[in-house]
Scaffold this active site. Structure first.
Site, PDB file in Angstrom:
ATOM      1  N   LYS A   5       0.767  -1.105   0.054  1.00  0.00           N
ATOM      2  CA  LYS A   5      -0.017  -0.153  -0.065  1.00  0.00           C
ATOM      3  C   LYS A   5       0.723   1.256  -0.060  1.00  0.00           C
ATOM      4  CE  LYS A   5      -2.607   3.420   1.725  1.00  0.00           C
ATOM      5  NZ  LYS A   5      -2.286   4.689   2.514  1.00  0.00           N
ATOM      6  N   GLY A   8      -0.070   8.239   0.657  1.00  0.00           N
ATOM      7  CA  GLY A   8      -0.227   9.343  -0.436  1.00  0.00           C
ATOM      8  C   GLY A   8       1.103  10.369  -0.644  1.00  0.00           C
ATOM      9  N   GLY A  38      -5.209  11.111  -2.240  1.00  0.00           N
ATOM     10  CA  GLY A  38      -6.119  12.097  -1.648  1.00  0.00           C
ATOM     11  C   GLY A  38      -5.824  13.446  -2.019  1.00  0.00           C
ATOM     12  N   ASP A 154      -6.266   2.488   2.617  1.00  0.00           N
ATOM     13  CA  ASP A 154      -5.973   1.409   3.676  1.00  0.00           C
ATOM     14  C   ASP A 154      -6.950   0.361   3.634  1.00  0.00           C
ATOM     15  OD1 ASP A 154      -3.714   2.837   4.401  1.00  0.00           O
ATOM     16  OD2 ASP A 154      -4.622   3.726   6.121  1.00  0.00           O
ATOM     17  N   LYS A 209      -1.011   5.730  10.484  1.00  0.00           N
ATOM     18  CA  LYS A 209      -0.409   4.831   9.809  1.00  0.00           C
ATOM     19  C   LYS A 209      -0.404   3.639  10.849  1.00  0.00           C
ATOM     20  CE  LYS A 209       2.761   7.577   6.956  1.00  0.00           C
ATOM     21  NZ  LYS A 209       2.525   8.841   7.584  1.00  0.00           N
TER      22      LYS A 209
END
Length: 243
Positions: A5, A8, A38, A154, A209
């Protein structure tokens, strides 16, 4: 198999992205990348004169906003990643959550087209990996009637990892979680995360996170790692998060 993942912030750092894809070129075809975007979506909405709001950390996504959100995430951000991957010699293929075997439904009325994930049978990703492709999956999903959904990146990464029974790595712009003296913390679990949060060691963006990684570890029933692109070649680097 592993799912990465991308945070951003990394999407706005070309050098980091080039290093990431260069490191992937030296590994087996067992990696799937999931991304959001985002900041780019916000930029597109602002340019269009549309006011964007957040509710409990999620971007409220009315139907009239979705063409811009889809264009930013599944379009511009996804194709920029493809560009970096191609330059590194990879064979990327840009996808949405639908192609990854994930259907979406509306999370709540007040959030508009923000989606939550449901898994269904699909062998496409596995077949693409066998053919040498690098799947790049945006956090845009589709409902059973074909409607668009904006999914938290996420949550999207967790759903993809669950569908593939894969390990999950959260890549960010730091080497991992650091202690009060700036040293890397190699392992964290629910108890130690709670202690370090209360003491103020884990805070701000890293707290978000860590909580995401902890939730992922609980849902996947396996450890999750947070770290920089070095996690690709140094599999035991970064911070390991467990329940």
């Amino acid at each position: 198999m592993r799912v990465i993942k991308l945070g951003g912030s990394l999407l706005e750092q070309p050098d980091e992205m080039r290093a990431l894809f260069a490191s992937l070129s030296d590994t087996e075809n067992n990696t799937v990348i999931v991304h959001g975007g985002g900041a780019l979506a916000q930029q597109w909405l602002s340019t269009a004169g549309l006011k964007s709001e957040k509710h409990e950390g999620l971007r409220v996504s009315p139907e009239q906003h979705m063409p811009y959100i889809v264009g930013a995430l599944a379009g511009c951000a996804n194709k920029q990643l493809m560009s970096w991957a191609i330059a590194a010699g990879a064979w990327p293929i840009g996808l949405t959550l639908h192609e990854a075997g994930i259907s979406c439904r509306r999370q709540s009325a007040e959030l508009g087209q923000v989606g939550t994930c449901e898994l269904f049978e699909s062998g496409l990703i596995t077949n693409l990996l066998k053919c040498g492709y690098l799947p790049l999956i945006s956090s845009i999903g589709f409902g059973k009637q074909g409607e668009w959904f904006n999914v938290n990146a996420d949550d999207a990464a967790v759903a993809v990892a669950a569908n593939l029974d894969a390990d999950l790595l959260f890549l960010t712009d730091v080497d991992g979680v650091l202690d009060s003296e700036g040293r890397l913390i190699e392992q964290l679990d629910s108890r130690s995360i709670d202690e370090l949060t209360k003491s103020g060691v884990i805070r701000y963006g890293m707290l978000v996170k860590v909580r995401s990684a902890l939730n992922a570890a609980k849902r996947l029933r396996r450890c999750v790692r947070i770290g920089s692109w070095n996690l690709i070649s140094k599999t035991h680097s970064g911070t390991q998060i467990s329940e």
